[in-house]
Design a protein around this motif. Structure first.
Motif, PDB file in Angstrom:
ATOM      1  N   ALA A 215      90.453  46.790  89.482  1.00 13.07           N
ATOM      2  CA  ALA A 215      90.859  45.618  88.699  1.00 13.07           C
ATOM      3  C   ALA A 215      89.666  44.955  88.036  1.00 13.07           C
ATOM      4  CB  ALA A 215      91.592  44.624  89.595  1.00 13.07           C
ATOM      5  N   SER A 216      88.500  44.979  88.699  1.00 13.05           N
ATOM      6  CA  SER A 216      87.311  44.345  88.122  1.00 13.05           C
ATOM      7  C   SER A 216      86.822  45.066  86.876  1.00 13.05           C
ATOM      8  CB  SER A 216      86.188  44.293  89.161  1.00 13.05           C
ATOM      9  OG  SER A 216      85.685  45.595  89.436  1.00 13.05           O
ATOM     10  N   LEU A 217      87.197  46.320  86.698  1.00  7.14           N
ATOM     11  CA  LEU A 217      86.781  47.066  85.514  1.00  7.14           C
ATOM     12  C   LEU A 217      87.444  46.551  84.242  1.00  7.14           C
ATOM     13  CD1 LEU A 217      86.788  50.755  86.833  1.00  7.14           C
ATOM     14  CD2 LEU A 217      84.837  49.230  86.530  1.00  7.14           C
ATOM     15  N   SER A 218      88.425  45.662  84.407  1.00  9.74           N
ATOM     16  CA  SER A 218      89.103  45.119  83.223  1.00  9.74           C
ATOM     17  C   SER A 218      88.158  44.333  82.328  1.00  9.74           C
ATOM     18  CB  SER A 218      90.267  44.221  83.654  1.00  9.74           C
ATOM     19  OG  SER A 218      89.796  43.109  84.398  1.00  9.74           O
ATOM     20  N   SER A 219      87.002  43.954  82.854  1.00 11.23           N
ATOM     21  CA  SER A 219      86.049  43.186  82.053  1.00 11.23           C
ATOM     22  C   SER A 219      85.098  44.058  81.249  1.00 11.23           C
ATOM     23  CB  SER A 219      85.226  42.274  82.971  1.00 11.23           C
ATOM     24  OG  SER A 219      84.450  43.044  83.874  1.00 11.23           O
ATOM     25  N   VAL A 220      85.115  45.366  81.470  1.00  9.00           N
ATOM     26  CA  VAL A 220      84.121  46.241  80.854  1.00  9.00           C
ATOM     27  C   VAL A 220      84.174  46.180  79.335  1.00  9.00           C
ATOM     28  CG1 VAL A 220      83.524  48.663  80.480  1.00  9.00           C
ATOM     29  CG2 VAL A 220      83.860  47.811  82.794  1.00  9.00           C
ATOM     30  N   SER A 221      85.375  46.326  78.760  1.00  9.04           N
ATOM     31  CA  SER A 221      85.499  46.394  77.310  1.00  9.04           C
ATOM     32  C   SER A 221      85.108  45.088  76.642  1.00  9.04           C
ATOM     33  CB  SER A 221      86.944  46.742  76.927  1.00  9.04           C
ATOM     34  OG  SER A 221      87.354  47.913  77.572  1.00  9.04           O
ATOM     35  N   LEU A 222      85.213  43.983  77.372  1.00  8.02           N
ATOM     36  CA  LEU A 222      84.969  42.679  76.773  1.00  8.02           C
ATOM     37  C   LEU A 222      83.536  42.205  76.963  1.00  8.02           C
ATOM     38  CD1 LEU A 222      88.277  40.932  77.887  1.00  8.02           C
ATOM     39  CD2 LEU A 222      87.776  41.958  75.674  1.00  8.02           C
ATOM     40  N   CYS A 223      82.894  42.602  78.057  1.00 11.32           N
ATOM     41  CA  CYS A 223      81.571  42.037  78.337  1.00 11.32           C
ATOM     42  C   CYS A 223      80.427  43.035  78.201  1.00 11.32           C
ATOM     43  CB  CYS A 223      81.546  41.425  79.746  1.00 11.32           C
ATOM     44  SG  CYS A 223      81.644  42.631  81.080  1.00 11.32           S
ATOM     45  N   ILE A 224      80.719  44.321  78.121  1.00  9.97           N
ATOM     46  CA  ILE A 224      79.659  45.315  77.963  1.00  9.97           C
ATOM     47  C   ILE A 224      79.698  45.848  76.537  1.00  9.97           C
ATOM     48  CG2 ILE A 224      78.809  47.566  78.703  1.00  9.97           C
ATOM     49  CD1 ILE A 224      79.711  46.956  81.476  1.00  9.97           C
ATOM     50  N   PRO A 225      78.627  45.699  75.787  1.00 13.40           N
ATOM     51  CA  PRO A 225      78.619  46.121  74.380  1.00 13.40           C
ATOM     52  C   PRO A 225      78.802  47.629  74.235  1.00 13.40           C
ATOM     53  CG  PRO A 225      76.741  44.696  74.888  1.00 13.40           C
ATOM     54  CD  PRO A 225      77.363  45.080  76.187  1.00 13.40           C
ATOM     55  N   PRO A 226      79.382  48.087  73.117  1.00 13.03           N
ATOM     56  CA  PRO A 226      79.525  49.537  72.874  1.00 13.03           C
ATOM     57  C   PRO A 226      78.191  50.271  72.899  1.00 13.03           C
ATOM     58  CG  PRO A 226      80.812  48.269  71.285  1.00 13.03           C
ATOM     59  CD  PRO A 226      79.989  47.283  72.045  1.00 13.03           C
ATOM     60  N   LEU A 227      77.124  49.573  72.507  1.00 12.19           N
ATOM     61  CA  LEU A 227      75.801  50.191  72.521  1.00 12.19           C
ATOM     62  C   LEU A 227      75.457  50.732  73.898  1.00 12.19           C
ATOM     63  CD1 LEU A 227      72.899  50.704  71.470  1.00 12.19           C
ATOM     64  CD2 LEU A 227      72.396  48.314  72.017  1.00 12.19           C
TER      65      LEU A 227
END
Length: 571
Positions: free
Chosen positions: A113-125
């Motif tokens: 469930a914590s991985l839900s933040s990956v797309s929003l807080c980790i840049p594509p770079l």
């Protein structure tokens, strides 16, 4: 004092919108200019040609024009194709993950469930960097397999191909599907499920005829967001190379920066923005359709995983997420750990870190001020949220990419012979990001009962009292949450700093990009680790405030008079 604060907020919002409109028009204007750019350049022989040669030149220009139209169509088709396939991969991974997060108990559920933040807080770079470190020709995965099997050549070369782009986009964005769908899934009413069970329907039939229908708006809304993210992909495609094609974003950048064909860049920007605007409108319509909530209705509690099929599915999905998302990000941290102390001793890194803090805080402040102003306007003009116009217009900046708006700003600065500056970067980031803050703030403002707002309007001597005594205090958590969220987005942005090319100025994301471009992967991973930690900390703070706010308002809604107008959007 209130009048001065209101005037300043209004001025910031209006100027930010005007800035966005001017830069957007500047990006599109070259598409209608008479200069065709380098593709239609003239020579001394052409200038001295006779009438017959002029006719031949006219025919040549006509052929070149249609060839360019076909080229733009092919690029648009490739962009849509890769965005569509990336969305399919995100759905294949995200829907089962949403099921396990919402409906099942198992070890590692909280981590998933914590991985839900990956797309929003980790840049594509950083995702691109992680894939290069882990799946590259000399990456961790290939080295491990070669050691175990004795192979002399890297066995896995998918990264620098069309499949590599699709896999990177799909696994980077699947948490959006997981989060959006699981939030709806865990709140589905229990009575409809029980009624279907009593009627003798099988679990698969219940899922196909009841659950899937209830989840459809969330699935569609999340899919549109993933599609837009993949549609606007820039850094991932740029770092992996133009594998079998190029996206609109990369082509705009190449035309504006490398070939200086501004007419072509303007045509690409206009085509891309028109297509993206249609998807944004679709997202708003899907969001309005799916606004029905189930507050106060009992839902099915999660149960333990049972059955061989569920265990097998969990193992496959968990293994894929571990391999294609968790391990690449972990590789960044372990690769860059040794260079962290060395980086902090370098002045260039310290300057980049300070620049990132300054620009992200400035951009987030402008975002919150602008978003709160438009939320107040929308609340007053459309108190029940029935107007589609008030939902579409504030989200239109989402249809314009950072590459396009950076190209437009570059045109404006070049026309007036002005160099780019950090202030321009802050304003541009805010002009693109404030709709995300608007979604959060308007959602909080819609939860304020209309009876409270009406009573405050009747009892207050000034309209500003409603804002400063009711709306501002009631939405303060949303304001802080939006501030942290926008700061995290700004800190991770490498597109605008790269495109603007501000002299002697680097942000942490641009610093990381240039280290990776120079093949200094250890130093890039160290810089990326700092960026990951700071971005995740900001997002965690934002998410915590949003969670507390939603929990508080759930208690309020139980005792308040509820109608559909008080429901909120899932941003």
């Amino acid at each position: 004092m209130k009048q001065f604060a209101a005037f300043c907020g209004t001025a910031v919002a209006v100027l930010l919108v005007l800035f966005f409109c001017v830069t957007a028009v500047s990006a599109f204007a070259p598409a209608f200019s008479g200069d065709s750019g380098t593709a239609f350049g003239t020579s001394s022989e052409v200038q001295s040609a006779d009438a017959a040669t002029d006719a031949a030149l006219s025919a040549q220009k006509s052929d070149a024009f249609w060839r360019r139209i076909v080229k733009i169509k092919n690029i648009l088709f490739f962009t849509i194709k890769q965005a569509f396939l990336s969305t399919v991969v995100a759905l294949i991974i995200g829907l089962p993950a949403a099921f396990f997060v919402a409906c099942r108990k198992f070890p590692g559920r909280r981590f998933l469930a914590s991985l839900s933040s990956v797309s929003l807080c980790i840049p594509p770079l950083l995702i691109a960097l992680g894939y290069v470190i882990f799946f590259g020709m000399n990456g961790v995965f290939n080295r491990t397999v070669m050691t175990l099997t004795g192979a002399k050549e890297p066995p896995f070369t998918f990264l620098y191909s069309f499949a590599g782009i699709i896999i990177a986009h799909g696994f980077y964005n699947f948490p959006i599907i997981m989060r959006t769908v699981s939030d709806t899934w865990r709140n589905l009413p229990e009575d409809e499920y029980n009624a279907a069970v009593l009627s003798g329907a099988s679990k698969f039939r219940i899922f196909r005829t009841v659950t899937l229908f209830q989840l459809a708006p969330s699935i569609a809304g999340g899919s549109v967001i993933v599609f837009l993210y993949s549609f606007f992909s820039f850094v991932i495609v740029l770092l992996f190379g133009q594998a079998g094609g190029s996206t609109m974003e990369v082509e705009v950048y190449q035309a504006a920066k490398n070939t200086l064909d501004f007419t072509y860049a303007g045509q690409l920007a206009l085509t891309e923005t028109t297509a993206a605007s249609l998807f944004v409108v679709g997202y708003v319509l899907l969001g309005k359709k799916g606004r029905r909530t189930h507050a106060g209705v009992s839902s099915l509690p999660p149960v333990r995983v049972h059955g061989a099929a569920e265990y097998a599915l969990l193992a496959v999905i968990g293994g894929a997420i571990l391999l294609f998302l968790v391990l690449p990000l972990t590789a960044i941290v372990f690769t860059g750990a040794g260079d962290l102390i060395k980086l902090f001793s370098q002045k260039s890194f310290s300057n980049a870190l300070l620049n990132t803090v300054a620009t992200s805080l400035g951009s987030a402040f402008l975002c919150v001020v602008t978003a709160f102003f438009f939320a107040c306007v929308a609340r007053r003009a459309d108190p029940y949220g029935k107007s589609i116009l008030f939902r579409i217009v504030p989200l239109l900046p989402m249809a314009v990419s950072s590459v396009v708006i950076g190209f437009g700003l570059t045109n404006v600065l070049r026309r007036f012979h002005i160099a780019g500056s950090p202030v321009m970067l802050v304003i541009t980031q805010a002009a693109l990001t404030w709709p995300l803050a608007f979604q959060q703030i308007r959602g909080a403002m819609e939860r304020i009962p209309m009876a409270v707002t009406d009573a405050a309007s009747l009892l207050s001597p000034s309209r500003l009292d409603v804002i400063f005594r009711v709306q501002l205090p009631q939405t303060r958590r949303a304001l802080f949450s939006a501030f942290a969220f926008c700061a995290a987005i700004s800190a991770g942005d490498s597109n605008l700093p790269l495109i603007l090319g501000i002299p002697r100025f680097e942000t942490l994301s641009l610093y990381t990009y240039r280290l990776a471009g120079a093949y200094r992967f250890a130093a890039a991973c160290g810089s990326g680790t700092v960026l990951i930690i700071s971005s995740m900390a900001l997002f965690a703070f934002s998410d915590k405030l949003a969670g507390r706010r939603s929990g508080k308002n759930r208690k309020v809604r139980v005792f308040a008079r509820g109608d559909s107008s008080q429901n909120t959007d899932n941003s």
